[in-house]
Motif scaffolding. Structure first.
Motif: not given
Length: 228
Positions: A172, A175-177, A180-181, A183-184, A187-188, A190-191
């Protein structure tokens, strides 16, 4: 007696929610262990009395259970070892959780910190811009390998563990970079982790502790856009 951790009472805005005492707070919240915080003003972490606990002059530290510890990973694993909820009971599952704990800190985080040095802490240095493309390439590879191993699972090995806590805490940072985006699945992942009530309580507690003032003469470091 409740354990006592150390944290800063002030950090720059870009660091809020990222200081490593958050990992310890999160672990304590996950296992339901109340704790106290000793806040340090900027500069106090370098004084001899704090260096007796943390030789490198950083946070967090942990005092409790008859011991004093530094390094967030070591503290999280101590909490997991001494309280139920963050390590599986069976030896094989426990070893897997430890494996991912070390993977987060040793195999992923160093590359992310290289990125932070290039884009924030040393963005004004002549070597930062030339290094950044190589740093980004290495992060992209680590993220791809990390995502491949996660696959479509919710957590790395069964139930949420200390390994997931540390991996999510590391990921994280980006996050937002775009890295990381890209790799969906990560991202999920981390969410999912940051939606946990224990994480939300830990984050709120850390943010509430930032009541101090910046040191005299402090200036925000220059920032460099990733990929620039």
């Amino acid at each position: 007696m409740k354990p006592v951790i150390t944290a800063y009472d002030w950090v720059p805005d870009f660091a809020k929610g990222q200081v490593r005492d958050l990992r310890v707070r999160w672990a304590l919240e996950e296992v339901g262990q109340p704790y106290d915080v000793r806040y340090l003003s900027q500069g106090a972490q370098k004084r001899p009395e704090h260096r007796t606990l943390q030789p490198y002059g950083q946070v967090p530290t942990y005092e409790g259970d008859g011991t004093a510890l530094f390094e967030s990973g070591a503290i999280v694993l101590h909490i997991a070892e001494t309280r139920a909820g963050l390590l599986p009971a069976d030896p094989a599952g426990r070893a897997k959780a430890l494996e991912w704990s070390f993977a987060a800190i040793n195999s992923v985080e160093p590359f992310i910190m290289d990125h932070a040095m290039c884009t924030a802490f040393e963005a004004d240095k002549p070597w930062s811009a030339p290094r950044l493309p190589g740093v980004e390439k290495r992060i992209a590879d680590r993220f791809a390998r990390t995502a491949d191993r996660l696959g479509d699972r919710q957590w790395y090995d069964g139930a949420f563990s200390a390994g997931d806590l540390l991996m999510i805490a590391v990921l994280r940072i980006m996050d937002g970079d775009p890295l990381l985006k890209a790799q969906p699945m990560l991202e999920a992942y981390v969410a999912r982790g940051t939606e946990r009530p224990a994480f939300q309580r830990a984050l709120a507690a850390q943010m509430a502790g930032f009541t101090g003032q910046p040191p005299a003469g402090w200036r925000e470091p220059p920032r460099q856009e990733a990929g620039a």
